[in-house]
Design an enzyme around this catalytic site. Structure first.
Site, PDB file in Angstrom:
ATOM      1  N   GLU A 132       3.128   2.159   2.268  1.00 33.69           N
ATOM      2  CA  GLU A 132       3.707   2.531   3.566  1.00 33.69           C
ATOM      3  C   GLU A 132       5.132   1.993   3.659  1.00 33.69           C
ATOM      4  O   GLU A 132       5.458   0.982   3.052  1.00 33.69           O
ATOM      5  CB  GLU A 132       2.856   1.947   4.708  1.00 33.69           C
ATOM      6  CG  GLU A 132       1.532   2.660   4.866  1.00 33.69           C
ATOM      7  CD  GLU A 132       0.738   2.176   6.069  1.00 33.69           C
ATOM      8  OE1 GLU A 132       1.224   1.294   6.800  1.00 33.69           O
ATOM      9  OE2 GLU A 132      -0.382   2.683   6.275  1.00 33.69           O
TER      10      GLU A 132
ATOM     11  N   HIS B  75      14.857  29.316   0.663  1.00 33.12           N
ATOM     12  CA  HIS B  75      14.090  30.305  -0.093  1.00 33.12           C
ATOM     13  C   HIS B  75      14.116  31.678   0.596  1.00 33.12           C
ATOM     14  O   HIS B  75      14.169  32.712  -0.061  1.00 33.12           O
ATOM     15  CB  HIS B  75      12.658  29.773  -0.196  1.00 33.12           C
ATOM     16  CG  HIS B  75      11.774  30.635  -0.988  1.00 33.12           C
ATOM     17  ND1 HIS B  75      12.007  30.932  -2.306  1.00 33.12           N
ATOM     18  CD2 HIS B  75      10.643  31.293  -0.651  1.00 33.12           C
ATOM     19  CE1 HIS B  75      11.052  31.718  -2.744  1.00 33.12           C
ATOM     20  NE2 HIS B  75      10.225  31.956  -1.769  1.00 33.12           N
TER      21      HIS B  75
ATOM     22  N   ASP C 217       0.820  -1.228   0.000  1.00 31.73           N
ATOM     23  CA  ASP C 217       0.000   0.000   0.000  1.00 31.73           C
ATOM     24  C   ASP C 217       0.847   1.268   0.000  1.00 31.73           C
ATOM     25  O   ASP C 217       0.319   2.373   0.087  1.00 31.73           O
ATOM     26  CB  ASP C 217      -0.941   0.008   1.210  1.00 31.73           C
ATOM     27  CG  ASP C 217      -0.183  -0.013   2.531  1.00 31.73           C
ATOM     28  OD1 ASP C 217       1.069  -0.048   2.501  1.00 31.73           O
ATOM     29  OD2 ASP C 217      -0.829   0.017   3.591  1.00 31.73           O
TER      30      ASP C 217
ATOM     31  N   ASP D 156      13.256  37.454  -9.338  1.00 36.10           N
ATOM     32  CA  ASP D 156      12.209  38.043  -8.490  1.00 36.10           C
ATOM     33  C   ASP D 156      12.812  38.754  -7.290  1.00 36.10           C
ATOM     34  O   ASP D 156      13.992  38.589  -6.972  1.00 36.10           O
ATOM     35  CB  ASP D 156      11.131  37.022  -8.088  1.00 36.10           C
ATOM     36  CG  ASP D 156      11.654  35.909  -7.222  1.00 36.10           C
ATOM     37  OD1 ASP D 156      12.589  36.155  -6.438  1.00 36.10           O
ATOM     38  OD2 ASP D 156      11.145  34.782  -7.325  1.00 36.10           O
TER      39      ASP D 156
ATOM     40  N   LYS E 151       8.244  40.468 -10.428  1.00 32.83           N
ATOM     41  CA  LYS E 151       7.173  39.710 -11.076  1.00 32.83           C
ATOM     42  C   LYS E 151       5.946  39.717 -10.183  1.00 32.83           C
ATOM     43  O   LYS E 151       6.054  39.736  -8.958  1.00 32.83           O
ATOM     44  CB  LYS E 151       7.628  38.276 -11.402  1.00 32.83           C
ATOM     45  CG  LYS E 151       7.809  37.372 -10.206  1.00 32.83           C
ATOM     46  CD  LYS E 151       8.253  35.979 -10.586  1.00 32.83           C
ATOM     47  CE  LYS E 151       8.375  35.123  -9.321  1.00 32.83           C
ATOM     48  NZ  LYS E 151       9.041  33.862  -9.470  1.00 32.83           N
TER      49      LYS E 151
END
Ligand code: R5P
Length: 300
Positions: A35, A126, A33, A168, A192
């Site tokens: 897992e 980020h 499944d 950006d 942007k």
């Protein structure tokens, strides 16, 4: 002791080679499944352990595997468990953008701490504020010195002026750092406007003259490739002659490889923070390894 989840075994092997170590064994069983069952085989009692597991696509599965590996190491008596997570999935959802949203990064940080992670090592996050979300120490590494070195090599083959470009506003700090590493190479910022619902880019503009220059676009990650292509189009419209692209994390979702093979771009440089399978590689792609950066961090 170095351990690896399934997400980037190549990187784990390279890091271990730099350290003259072998990657220690883990038994990872996948049930029908989907897992996973994790079992530590080597003796880790009172050992300092490091788990290399970037959490790019499939992010949910890679996170679950990381949670279970950390838990298994803790239960087996490891003295410390450091997560080497060069690409930290869900990092872009670090606050509520629109009311009603989950703050996914907080869920991730709390779970990692809860299962027993001692410290986390990430690469080119980020936002520089992301470490503040964690209560455990965060070591924030960067691929920028490697990019600076490669840009210097490319510049030896070029004539005329150059410019660094962030596609950006979120990349301003990154581009300033890189500019300093490259004797204050000038840089331009693209603004942007993204639709928060669909994620599509609505409008873009550039803050300075770029005509007749060779541009080095630098970003933290490439997912769909749309940000890079929008930037490349804008730069060409503004008279740039050649464009080279540098991004730390090659998430490469959907048609990104086809999009990035664009005639607007000379070459795309990514690191191996995220494993790029053969079917996603494209002719203009060159991968720069961050294995020694990580190995140095581990040994220090
Ligand atoms: C955005 O703020 C990031 O720095 C990247 O520019 C973005 O995540 C890239 O996404 P895509 O390749 O899908 O445009």
């Amino acid at each position: 002791m170095i351990f690896s989840g399934s997400s980037n075994k190549e990187l784990a092997e390279s890091v271990a080679r730099y350290l003259n170590l072998a990657v220690s064994s883990l038994e990872i069983t996948v049930f029908p499944d989907g897992e996973r069952r994790i079992r530590v085989i080597d003796d880790v009692l009172e050992k300092d352990t490091f788990v290399i597991q970037p959490t790019a696509t499939p992010g949910d599965q890679n996170y679950m595997e990381l949670f279970l590996i950390v838990d298994a190491l803790r239960r087996s008596g490891a003295r410390s468990v450091t997560g080497i997570v060069p690409y930290l999935g869900y990092q872009r959802q670090d606050h509520v953008f629109r009311s009603g949203e989950a703050v996914s990064l907080e869920v991730i940080s709390e779970t990692l701490e809860r299962v027993g992670l001692s410290k986390i090592v990430c690469l080119d996050l980020h936002s520089v504020k992301i470490p503040e979300v964690f209560s455990i120490p965060v070591l924030h590494l960067s691929a920028l010195p490697l990019f600076a070195q490669k840009i210097r090599e490319i510049m030896e083959t070029l004539e005329g002026k150059t410019i660094l470009v962030t596609p950006d506003m979120g990349g301003i700090r990154r581009i300033k750092q890189l500019s300093e590493m490259l004797d204050n190479m000038p840089y331009a910022i693209i603004e942007k406007d993204r639709d928060l619902e669909t994620g599509s880019i609505r409008d873009a503009s550039i803050d300075r003259e770029v005509k007749d220059r060779t541009a080095f676009i630098v970003d933290d990650m490439i997912s769909t490739g749309k940000t890079i292509i929008a930037a490349a189009k804008l730069l060409k419209e503004n008279g740039v002659n050649k464009i080279y692209v540098f991004a730390t994390h090659g998430v490469l979702s959907k048609e990104a490889p086809e999009i990035l093979e664009s005639e607007l771009i000379e070459k795309v440089y990514l690191t191996d923070s995220v494993y790029v399978p053969e079917e996603k590689k494209f002719p203009k792609l060159e991968i720069i390894s961050i294995a020694d950066t990580i190995a140095n961090a581990i040994s220090s």
